[in-house]
Design an enzyme around this catalytic site. Structure first.
Site, PDB file in Angstrom:
ATOM      1  N   ILE A 147      33.982  44.032  43.308  1.00 35.93           N
ATOM      2  CA  ILE A 147      33.883  43.291  41.175  1.00 35.93           C
ATOM      3  C   ILE A 147      34.007  41.920  41.031  1.00 35.93           C
ATOM      4  O   ILE A 147      34.916  41.750  41.686  1.00 35.93           O
ATOM      5  CB  ILE A 147      33.490  44.268  40.660  1.00 35.93           C
ATOM      6  CG1 ILE A 147      35.083  45.358  40.709  1.00 35.93           C
ATOM      7  CG2 ILE A 147      32.623  45.614  40.987  1.00 35.93           C
ATOM      8  CD1 ILE A 147      35.348  46.520  40.127  1.00 35.93           C
ATOM      9  N   ASP A 148      33.785  42.156  39.840  1.00 35.83           N
ATOM     10  CA  ASP A 148      34.804  40.816  38.982  1.00 35.83           C
ATOM     11  C   ASP A 148      35.700  40.693  38.917  1.00 35.83           C
ATOM     12  O   ASP A 148      36.519  42.615  38.581  1.00 35.83           O
ATOM     13  CB  ASP A 148      33.956  40.123  37.517  1.00 35.83           C
ATOM     14  CG  ASP A 148      32.560  40.087  37.786  1.00 35.83           C
ATOM     15  OD1 ASP A 148      31.798  39.248  39.164  1.00 35.83           O
ATOM     16  OD2 ASP A 148      31.631  39.486  37.301  1.00 35.83           O
TER      17      ASP A 148
END
Length: 308
Positions: free
Chosen positions: A142-143
């Protein structure tokens, strides 16, 4: 049996496994010249220091020197270093661990893996350093700006089976987000579009063509001009949720990339992106068990956004 792909010729150091560079099939001169030319982010003087310290070794574990010749096809291992790295003052949590997988709750601002200006202050390296799990590897990512659940593989022997879950879309991922409310949009809805890189700040954008990104959307809570959304990505394109919400005129609160780039300066943690990887659920491909993991983190309450 010799395995040139096995990085254990150098031990894990401070939670960091060695990097690898493979010499091309053709070349001449000194190894030092090749390293300085191929990996210019490391100064020639720094390569000399590492070679003198015995910190560059070949695939057989033999230390290279400043006078080692270029040898086509040979793999060399070395440690990645950063002269300066900003600390991330937020702590991750391990929610589950067994012999095959680990599930972590990642705070905002913490990258998952080393890249750019982050090495020690990444989720992967922190966990390796704390738990001593050399083979730990994220199954998905995920970012840095996004908080929430990340699934890791603990051992290489079964890693491919968990990676296949994401490749074959056998994992249900539920995200939570805070964004403006638009009374003219109906929910639940599905947003499908074609995403590709825009060539600017690693951003993505929608383009004409057959959709390659699909997101199911619903409203979980609404108060005044704001709402808490429930987002389920069917596909896994980079920044997919952020782009899809912005395309509907619902940019996520705290988003420094969409619809416009307004990235905060380093060290500014005052306005975290209101996006949380809330739930992961799947059938475990090794044990056959039904798995469901829920983040313990929380986004800001809608009352915080009240006002003009």
């Amino acid at each position: 049996m010799h395995n040139s792909h096995d990085p254990r010729v150098l031990p894990m150091r401070d939670g960091v496994n060695p990097c690898c560079v493979v010499l091309p099939s053709q070349g001449q001169g000194l190894l030092l010249d090749f390293l300085a030319r191929r990996l210019p982010a490391v100064a020639r003087e720094d390569w000399l220091r590492r070679l003198d310290a015995g910190e560059v070794v070949d695939e057989w574990g033999r230390a290279a020197t400043a006078h080692s010749p270029f040898t086509p096809g040979v793999r060399y291992y070395y440690y990645r270093e950063l002269a300066h790295e900003a600390q991330i003052p937020f702590q991750e949590a391990v929610l589950y661990q067994d012999e095959h997988i680990l599930v972590a709750d990642k705070p905002h601002f913490l990258p998952v893996v080393p890249a750019g200006r982050y090495l020690q202050h990444t989720l992967l390296v922190r966990l390796k350093r704390r738990l001593g799990l050399r083979e730990l590897s994220p199954v998905h990512r995920i970012d840095r700006d996004t908080a929430g659940l990340v699934l890791f593989s603990v051992q290489r022997a079964t890693r491919g089976r968990y990676q296949a879950l994401f490749r074959d879309r056998q994992v249900r991922k539920v995200y939570e987000a805070v964004a403006p409310w638009r009374a003219d949009l109906r929910f639940p809805r599905t947003h499908a579009s074609r995403l590709q890189e825009s060539g600017h700040f690693f951003r993505m954008h929608e383009v004409p063509g057959e959709p390659n990104a699909v997101t199911a959307m619903d409203v979980a809570e609404q108060a005044g001009g704001w709402a808490r959304y429930r987002l389920e990505p069917v596909t896994g394109k980079r920044h997919q949720l952020r782009v899809h919400m912005a395309a509907l005129g619902l940019p996520l609160c705290g988003d420094g990339f969409y619809p416009e780039v307004n990235d905060p300066p380093e060290g500014d943690y005052s306005n975290p992106l209101q996006l949380l990887a809330r739930t992961l659920s799947f059938t475990d491909p090794v044990t056959g068990q039904e798995r469901r993991f829920d983040s313990r983190l929380r986004l800001r309450p809608l009352a915080d956004f009240a006002g003009p």
